[in-house]
Design a protein around this motif. Structure first.
Motif, PDB file in Angstrom:
ATOM      1  N   PRO B  69       0.807  -1.221   0.000  1.00 32.48           N
ATOM      2  CA  PRO B  69       0.000   0.000   0.000  1.00 32.48           C
ATOM      3  C   PRO B  69       0.842   1.274   0.000  1.00 32.48           C
ATOM      4  CG  PRO B  69      -0.853  -1.559   1.602  1.00 32.48           C
ATOM      5  CD  PRO B  69       0.418  -2.133   1.081  1.00 32.48           C
ATOM      6  N   LYS B  72       1.834   1.950  -3.416  1.00 28.24           N
ATOM      7  CA  LYS B  72       0.671   2.245  -4.256  1.00 28.24           C
ATOM      8  C   LYS B  72       0.104   3.631  -3.991  1.00 28.24           C
ATOM      9  CE  LYS B  72      -1.759  -1.784  -5.322  1.00 28.24           C
ATOM     10  NZ  LYS B  72      -2.636  -2.897  -4.956  1.00 28.24           N
ATOM     11  N   GLU B  73       0.489   4.224  -2.871  1.00 28.95           N
ATOM     12  CA  GLU B  73       0.042   5.597  -2.624  1.00 28.95           C
ATOM     13  C   GLU B  73       0.725   6.569  -3.579  1.00 28.95           C
ATOM     14  OE1 GLU B  73       0.859   6.485   1.456  1.00 28.95           O
ATOM     15  OE2 GLU B  73      -0.867   5.335   2.180  1.00 28.95           O
ATOM     16  N   PHE B  75       0.935   6.242  -6.851  1.00 26.09           N
ATOM     17  CA  PHE B  75       0.339   6.364  -8.183  1.00 26.09           C
ATOM     18  C   PHE B  75      -1.165   6.211  -8.123  1.00 26.09           C
ATOM     19  CE2 PHE B  75      -0.537   1.911  -8.473  1.00 26.09           C
ATOM     20  CZ  PHE B  75       0.548   1.246  -7.928  1.00 26.09           C
TER      21      PHE B  75
END
Lengths: 712, 300
Positions: B69, B72-73, B75
């Motif tokens: 996570p 993933k923050e 993009f």
């Protein structure tokens, strides 16, 4: 963002997306609880006004059927909502666009999964608990619910919630395993009912192919699946109408709860593991994990084909073995085709993956063969005498006419249910002698396996060939290892050595205590008493001391009775004792029966002292009618002359008494025994109570046979 | 920086991405171009952590993507068919992303909605395809992530909106080092926005270079040669990707340095010779034509 924050956020956002699920759950619980309670209360209001029930019974019914796990509407909505909430929660896995969104977010997959999972539980649990509280309050306000009954309610809530969570978690797992919502529904149903189906398949095959098969209902089906556990408990509550405080029921219910709770936990963790491994590209596919496809196919093939082959065997006649083979081939081919077509969503895929097809077919054939050829020796099994702790026997042709019931639960019990539970024989040698006789009979049937395929037909044919008077014994072998083996044997009591073994058993104290429930009767349950001779009944009024005395005399006379008496005599009268006639509107009282033999001297004296005339008075009888049924025709003769009436009836015994130990009557002429004899009194067709009669002799007056005329 | 090393992904027997290695530098617009079924969407889905690679790795600023996570923050992923919650509105979607992305800028969202003239409370299921694309870009820009993956996002936009989005991208790139990765087969659109291109074909990477360098490496030569010219000799001199002749005029697409090409052709004393710039579309056709994906097969 911390994982806790993201979980709480996902929980909240998921709730916003599934408002319709929440609304549905609220609506369903509203109708299943307060509305259902109002309906039940209106019915009981009417019954109370009409005097058909008591307030105490109405309160019991309210607790058992409305505010505990016996509530059927709640059972239905719990099952339905488990399916809906489970599928709805996992729907994001079945759509490529949804998985692109959710899996592209900076949130772990198990967080998304756990949020949806937890919401699915809360959507049902919160409205259920709230409406249950409201319903109990409603019942309290109307006088149907007392606070003292709170424990059953709390237990019921816990039970329902555990069963809901178990069912729901299975549906969630089905949603994780599959990639398509329709397939998820099938998988959910499969997971819920596969094990019960296996159980039924084994029972079906056992009862069809094993000659000595006996099934004892021991409530074990409550462990088969959460749905079965829930249905089991609901039926128990409704059938028994007892509080959960009943220790036996409490123990069974708690064990079911523990098993299903453990199942739910294990299935949940399996789902979490699978959700991490689940490829996102499996959205819209039938099964998300390729390795599971052959497993699912083989499991379906085994049970589905076995059931289909069994169906073919049951509905066919003649060459049954051929139909079983046909059923097997058709079953494996159909299931192979259906599974592959569903897995691939392509009709042309029906012949794919031949290896799993072959493996499944081999396993299925082996499973069918185990039953068809009794490969594990079910029919030939007899435990060693040294392995037997105690045993119990029940013969339907011995001590017939005794009605058993569980007075607390007001449930009627069959003879085998009662006797196998209450009898503790220690003479293993005599019991195994009966078993050996039964195994010999089944061995003769199995000598030509392919010819004798179906149990009932095979037994009928063999009995006809052997031409013996069939008696069946059910035996429970309680083994020292804690297990109990049940068998049902067909035996020929005309064998003197076998009759001796039976006699040894019947004379034991343990046998008599296991059969005659009247030995444990309480004075409070002997409210109304009568003496029946077969020509009517007379009231017997006894005070408490006299009741106690009568019971003591009966015990002594019964225990002293030997096998010769049982074999050569018939009961001469029956003393009945009925308990409280109307415990509630469904219960009409249990009748305990004391069968009195001429050799029961103490009881005979007692009744004589009470001026009870036991000898039948034939002077009341105005006519006797004798009929028989033979090759589609009825034959009948009527006799009204006093001499003939007296002679005929002096050779007869009331049928209740005649058949009391008919299993011991191996010399009876079946043609004479099958004559129907009815008696008629002056003025009326029937007296207050008249029994049918049976000739207790192997020769009857000539004028009887000569008078029989064919009826139009 | 986004780095893919020997990245592979198969769906059953189909190899969607086959041993792809490329680097996407920060602060530059990366155009992922390719034929139909080349693996663009699959690559982006692996970059977004939706799919797990079968082999190889993909990292963002050195950190793995799949099930991370924190990574993933960095993009925001806009798929080719972005999913919006049923019966939801742009405001509801914004509220959702605001909870997920730590740097989500609600004010920016409102401003962009106003600039694009989209109603925040209107049901998204009443939007046109182009409006949905606009909304997805607005939500992506409002998330204020370092990278944004756009899978065929520009395809549904009208020319005015395209220009608007391009200028927004340019502005963000200048202000905060924003790096958009745009997958498309509409090369005309990508040409004036992309700084770097990656060309995928049948799961493999054909090239990954700055656009200027790609253009510097391939040229289109129009020439008219004397009749007696040995054409075979001409062909041996150059790495000709595409050859075409209309009347007396030859058109060659040649890989090489411009000055060297001109020098060599002049050796053949052409009657006429001129170098023309190639469009990205022509480069694409030339490069894929080498691998057998030949437009002539579709034209009779």
């Amino acid at each position: 963002m911390t994982s806790k924050n993201s979980f709480l956020n996902m929980l909240k956002e998921d709730r916003k997306r599934r408002l319709w699920s929440i609304a549905l759950s609220i609506l369903a619980n509203f109708f299943a609880l307060p509305v259902f309670a109002a309906l039940c209360m209106s019915i009981y209001d009417q019954r109370l006004v009409e005097g058909m029930t008591t307030l105490s019974d109405a309160r019991d019914a309210f607790v058992n059927m409305v505010v505990s796990a016996g509530n059927i509407p709640v059972l239905l909505i719990a099952g339905g909502l488990a399916l809906i909430n489970g599928l709805n929660g996992m729907a994001y896995l079945h759509s490529r666009t949804k998985t692109d969104l959710y899996y592209g977010l900076p949130v772990k997959r198990e967080v998304i999964f756990n949020a949806a999972y937890l919401n699915g539980i809360l959507f049902f649990a919160i409205p259920y608990v709230i409406f249950m509280g409201a319903t109990a309050g409603f019942g309290f306000a109307r006088g149907y619910f007392l606070p003292t009954a709170i424990l059953p309610v709390l237990f019921g809530i816990l039970y329902v919630l555990i069963m809901y969570i178990s069912m729901y978690t299975l549906v969630v797992l089905a949603g994780v395993i599959s990639g398509n919502t329709i397939v998820s529904i099938f998988m959910s149903v499969l997971m819920m009912f596969y094990v019960p189906l296996c159980y039924l398949t084994v029972m079906g095959y056992s009862s069809t192919f094993f000659v000595n098969y006996y099934h004892m209902d021991n409530d074990s089906w409550r462990f088969l699946s959460p749905a079965m556990a829930y249905i089991w408990f609901t039926m128990k509550k409704i059938d028994n109408m007892v509080s959960i405080a009943d220790p036996e029921l409490l123990k069974l219910a708690v064990s079911a709860m523990i098993v299903m709770a453990v199942l739910a936990v294990l299935v949940y963790f399996l789902a979490v593991v699978l959700i991490k491994k689940r490829p996102a590209e499996s959205a819209t596919k039938a099964i998300a994990f390729r390795g599971l496809k052959p497993v699912i196919k083989i499991l379906l093939m085994i049970v589905g084909t076995m059931l289909f082959a069994l169906l073919m065997a049951e509905v066919s006649s003649g060459e049954r073995f051929g139909w079983i083979v046909f059923g097997f081939i058709a079953g494996v081919v159909l299931i192979q085709a259906v599974c592959e077509i569903v897995f691939e969503f392509d009709f042309k895929a029906c012949i794919k993956h031949p290896v799993s097809f072959i493996i499944g077919s081999i396993i299925t054939a082996a499973a069918i063969s185990v039953f068809l050829f009794d490969l594990y020796g079910y029919d030939s099994y007899i435990p060693n005498e040294s392995e037997i702790r105690t045993s119990a026997v029940c013969c339907y042709n011995l001590q017939t006419g005794i009605e058993y019931s569980d007075i607390d639960s007001m449930l009627y019990l069959s003879p085998d249910e009662y006797r196998l539970k209450h009898m503790y024989l220690e003479n293993a040698e005599d019991v195994t002698a009966i078993a050996r006789s039964g195994v010999e009979f089944s061995d003769r049937i199995h000598a030509d396996r392919l010819k004798f395929i179906n149990r009932s037909d095979s037994v009928d044919e063999a009995l006809e060939e052997d031409n013996f008077r069939q008696t069946s014994f059910v035996i429970a072998f309680r083994l020292k290892n804690g297990c109990t083996a049940y068998r049902s044997y067909y035996v020929d009591l005309s064998d003197p050595s076998l009759m001796k073994s039976v006699g040894n058993i019947l004379e034991t104290k343990e046998y008599k205590e296991g059969v005659f429930d009247v030995l444990d009767i309480k004075k409070e349950d002997m409210v109304q008493m009568h003496v029946t001779t077969g020509l009517g009944y007379k009231k017997l009024s006894l005070d408490d001391d006299e009741k106690e005395k009568f019971c003591d005399y009966y015990r002594l006379d019964l225990m002293e009775q030997d096998f010769d008496s049982m074999k050569n005599e018939y009961p001469i009268c029956m003393v009945t004792a009925t308990d409280t006639p109307k415990k509630n509107w469904m219960y009409e009282g249990h009748e305990s029966r004391f069968f009195i033999y001429p050799s029961y001297k103490r009881c005979m004296e007692f009744l004589k002292d009470k001026d009870i005339e036991i000898e039948p008075d034939f002077s009341k009888i105005s006519s006797v009618s004798i009929s028989r049924y033979d090759e589609d025709n009825w034959y009948n003769a009527d006799f009204s002359e006093r001499e003939q009436i007296n002679e005929i009836l002096s050779l007869c015994v009331p049928s209740t008494f005649y058949y009391f130990n008919s299993g011991l009557n191996t010399d009876a002429d079946e043609d004479i025994e099958s004559l129907n004899i009815s008696v008629y009194c002056d003025g009326d067709d029937y007296s207050d109570y008249t029994d049918g009669y049976v000739f207790a002799t192997d020769s009857i007056p000539k004028y009887v046979t000569e008078s029989m005329k064919k009826m139009d | 920086m986004i780095e893919a090393k020997s990245l592979s992904k198969s769906f059953g027997k189909i190899k969607a991405v086959d041993d792809v290695t490329l680097t996407i530098a920060d602060g530059r617009v990366f155009g992922l171009i390719g034929t139909n079924g080349a693996g663009k969407s699959t690559f982006l889905r692996m970059a977004a952590g939706v799919l797990k690679p079968d082999k190889g790795s993909i990292t963002v600023d050195g950190n793995p993507v799949f099930e991370e996570p924190d990574t993933k923050e960095e993009f925001f992923y806009i798929s080719d068919e972005m999913y919006f919650f049923p019966n939801s509105t742009p405001d509801a979607m914004s509220a959702f992303f605001e909870k997920i992305y730590p740097h989500y800028d609600k004010e920016r969202y409102k401003k962009l909605m106003n600039d694009f003239s989209l109603a925040g409370r209107r049901k998204i299921n009443t939007f046109s395809k182009g409006m949905k694309k606009q909304l997805s870009i607005i939500l992506g820009l409002s998330a204020m992530t370092k990278y944004m993956y756009c899978d065929e996002t520009f395809d549904g936009l009208d020319p005015v909106m395209r220009q608007g989005v391009k200028s927004l991208f340019a502005s963000d790139m200048a202000e905060r080092g924003f790096t958009p990765v745009i997958a498309s087969h509409n090369l005309r659109e990508l040409e004036d926005i992309c700084d770097t291109v990656g060309l995928l074909h049948q799961g493999g990477i054909l090239l990954s270079e700055d656009l200027d360098e790609v253009k510097a490496d391939i040229h289109k030569l129009h020439c008219v040669l004397p009749k007696e010219t040995d054409m075979d000799a001409v062909r041996r001199c150059f790495e000709i990707l595409v050859e075409d002749k209309k009347g007396s005029v030859y058109t060659f697409t040649i890989r090489g340095v411009e000055e060297e090409i001109m020098k060599k052709i002049n050796d053949f004393e052409p009657l006429f010779a001129e170098m023309l710039p190639l469009s990205l579309e022509e480069i694409f056709i030339s490069e894929t034509g080498v691998t057998g994906y030949d437009i002539k097969k579709f034209i009779s």
